[in-house]
Design a protein around this motif. Sequence first.
Motif, mmCIF file in Angstrom:
data_model
loop_
_atom_site.group_PDB
_atom_site.id
_atom_site.type_symbol
_atom_site.label_atom_id
_atom_site.label_comp_id
_atom_site.label_asym_id
_atom_site.label_seq_id
_atom_site.Cartn_x
_atom_site.Cartn_y
_atom_site.Cartn_z
ATOM 1 N N ASN A 186 5.548 -4.872 -2.134
ATOM 2 C CA ASN A 186 4.511 -5.139 -1.137
ATOM 3 C C ASN A 186 5.202 -5.048 0.226
ATOM 4 N N LYS A 188 5.813 -7.050 2.623
ATOM 5 C CA LYS A 188 6.758 -8.110 2.977
ATOM 6 C C LYS A 188 8.068 -7.941 2.213
ATOM 7 N N ARG A 214 -0.418 0.479 -6.698
ATOM 8 C CA ARG A 214 -1.387 -0.517 -6.235
ATOM 9 C C ARG A 214 -1.898 -0.217 -4.820
ATOM 10 N N GLY A 215 -1.689 1.019 -4.391
ATOM 11 C CA GLY A 215 -2.227 1.430 -3.090
ATOM 12 C C GLY A 215 -1.453 0.891 -1.901
ATOM 13 N N LEU A 216 -0.227 0.433 -2.146
ATOM 14 C CA LEU A 216 0.529 -0.204 -1.063
ATOM 15 C C LEU A 216 1.625 0.683 -0.474
ATOM 16 N N LEU A 218 1.678 3.271 1.546
ATOM 17 C CA LEU A 218 1.662 3.555 2.988
ATOM 18 C C LEU A 218 1.952 2.295 3.802
ATOM 19 N N ALA A 219 1.476 1.154 3.331
ATOM 20 C CA ALA A 219 1.810 -0.106 4.006
ATOM 21 C C ALA A 219 3.315 -0.384 3.865
ATOM 22 N N LEU A 222 5.078 1.879 6.291
ATOM 23 C CA LEU A 222 4.974 1.315 7.639
ATOM 24 C C LEU A 222 5.993 0.195 7.837
ATOM 25 N N LEU B 218 -5.043 -0.457 4.163
ATOM 26 C CA LEU B 218 -4.109 -1.564 3.908
ATOM 27 C C LEU B 218 -2.977 -1.573 4.929
ATOM 28 N N ALA B 219 -2.537 -0.396 5.354
ATOM 29 C CA ALA B 219 -1.524 -0.342 6.418
ATOM 30 C C ALA B 219 -2.117 -0.872 7.729
ATOM 31 N N LEU B 222 -2.228 -4.623 7.440
ATOM 32 C CA LEU B 222 -0.890 -5.172 7.696
ATOM 33 C C LEU B 222 -0.591 -5.217 9.187
ATOM 34 N N ASP B 256 -7.850 -4.490 -3.945
ATOM 35 C CA ASP B 256 -6.574 -3.973 -3.443
ATOM 36 C C ASP B 256 -6.023 -4.872 -2.334
ATOM 37 N N ASN B 259 -4.789 -8.132 -3.876
ATOM 38 C CA ASN B 259 -3.491 -7.936 -4.523
ATOM 39 C C ASN B 259 -2.366 -7.935 -3.491
ATOM 40 N N MET B 260 -2.579 -7.234 -2.376
ATOM 41 C CA MET B 260 -1.542 -7.201 -1.338
ATOM 42 C C MET B 260 -1.269 -8.601 -0.813
ATOM 43 N N GLU B 263 0.481 -10.771 -3.540
ATOM 44 C CA GLU B 263 1.862 -10.324 -3.766
ATOM 45 C C GLU B 263 2.773 -10.759 -2.607
ATOM 46 N N MET B 264 2.188 -10.887 -1.421
ATOM 47 C CA MET B 264 2.995 -11.324 -0.266
ATOM 48 C C MET B 264 3.002 -12.844 -0.131
#
Lengths: 304, 304
Positions: A186, A188, A214-216, A218-219, A222, B218-219, B222, B256, B259-260, B263-264
């Motif tokens: 993720n 973080k 899980r679609g993360l 690109l995050a 970043l 999601l980016a 963030l 999604d 989940n992000m 997870e963080m």
Amino acid sequence: MDLPKRIELIEVCPRDGFQNVHDIIPFEGKVAIIKKLAEAGFKRLEVVSFVSPKAIPQMADAKEVVAAVRDTLKAHGVRTVALVPNAQGVETAVECGINELTYVISVSRSHNIANVRRTPEESMEQFKTLIQEYGHKIDFRLALATALGCPFGEEIRTERVAEMVQFGLDLGCKEISIADTVGMSNPKRTYDLMNALTAQFGADKFVMHLHDTRGLALANTLAAMQLGVHKFETAAGGLGGCPFAPGAAGNVATEDTLNMMHEMGIETGIDNDALHEAVLLLQQYVHAPIVSHLMSLYKTKPCV
Amino acid sequence: MDLPKRIELIEVCPRDGFQNVHDIIPFEGKVAIIKKLAEAGFKRLEVVSFVSPKAIPQMADAKEVVAAVRDTLKAHGVRTVALVPNAQGVETAVECGINELTYVISVSRSHNIANVRRTPEESMEQFKTLIQEYGHKIDFRLALATALGCPFGEEIRTERVAEMVQFGLDLGCKEISIADTVGMSNPKRTYDLMNALTAQFGADKFVMHLHDTRGLALANTLAAMQLGVHKFETAAGGLGGCPFAPGAAGNVATEDTLNMMHEMGIETGIDNDALHEAVLLLQQYVHAPIVSHLMSLYKTKPCV
């Protein structure tokens, strides 16, 4: 938001993507796609892995593929990268005139054993031997799998990742690929690991290899960029990783990453239209939907 | 990476999602899904829009839906939100006992005209009148559409967004929703706009409403979180936005985003399993694939 002005995308679809598609892509398809990717402007392409054709039949024609694309790649100034698991792979790669070799070691003990039937320490020993024997002939890069999460639940300690980075650099590797092998990280977690690693070794030493389960991805990209990391391995069409869940567990799609970079005004040297053509070509050979976000936009009209 | 410890997810699928699905979801489906979402722990649910059934037939049963879910939502302590375009909508909402109303104005002149056949200034005038007339009966929130990009190519100036935020706050809105209506933003753009707005008004005042057209939601989430923004509108199943490109242009998927967050280590108060059930229920009624990343994982076995 402090971001690099320029980033390098290293295209890994021909290796990580092609070796994970269920239906084997025919020789002429591989060659056409790789040539199209070279035209798009990538300066490094991971074109094949030199592995046992029994284990990975998708790569049985690796030598022939490399021979068929060599002139085109050279004309476009593309450096070739190949993945190798052992001395036999290295020898074939050297014969084929490959420029850089990727050797993978899992930070997770259980994953390394599942992947290559060796402990990480045994893999490190083998890598050392390979570099001692072939390091004067070809450049090596070390990829640390599961550095951002182990699918078997093993804890991944930052200190251990740092030790393995140090090991690779001590052996002369110019860069270390930090892989989120199954897309468990993720932002973080990515930030925390890369913060520790870039503080110790500098951002130049690292390449990120992120999966988008899980679609993360690109995050996560970043988060790493905010620490100055500026090299990313991506796969056209988001291929790769897991042949049984198309799109779900693949690499982050090159076209999605490229779009993010260009929209943020970051230079990549990649031509978006040529990449688009490569992805459409890919779709002709991959008998599963291409599920990158940009592919959805390619197929449908822009939505107002 | 400095992030909020707790964030609020405001579920908008029953409004933004249901009104954009091609096949109208039957009354009993809407009720079942909304009840399941309430069980998942959302404290605010945008349940309907009160609009002309000619313009949006998907919302023709809005009053009946609200009546059918009222007791369940009350039992779970859920505040109801509805979107309204005019006085008639407000009156219906007040009759139905809705808690908060969303009124949308586009920052982009061309988009506001296309959307509601008024200039932004005319919409602002209407909003002012609505608040003067009904503000003592019900809470209003202002949503600024196209604040992060106009599909017609109009430039969106930060100063203009700030003026419209000020306008909403001056009228007594407790929060302003900043919408990336067609998913055109990127993390840098989101950061830059929200940096200016949070510096001027404070992070508490804002809710982000992000679409995932290019996979950047999601980016973008963030980026906003790094400025302390801690309220996000999301839609179960990633529904919404554009009925002609399922998944491509929808809202960022709640599952999604959740989940992000989890997870963080960020608290949301939402139960992931209950949300999962809501998404599976949704799939029974939506005759298009649910394309969130977590949905892919729900349907397939975890990939090792």
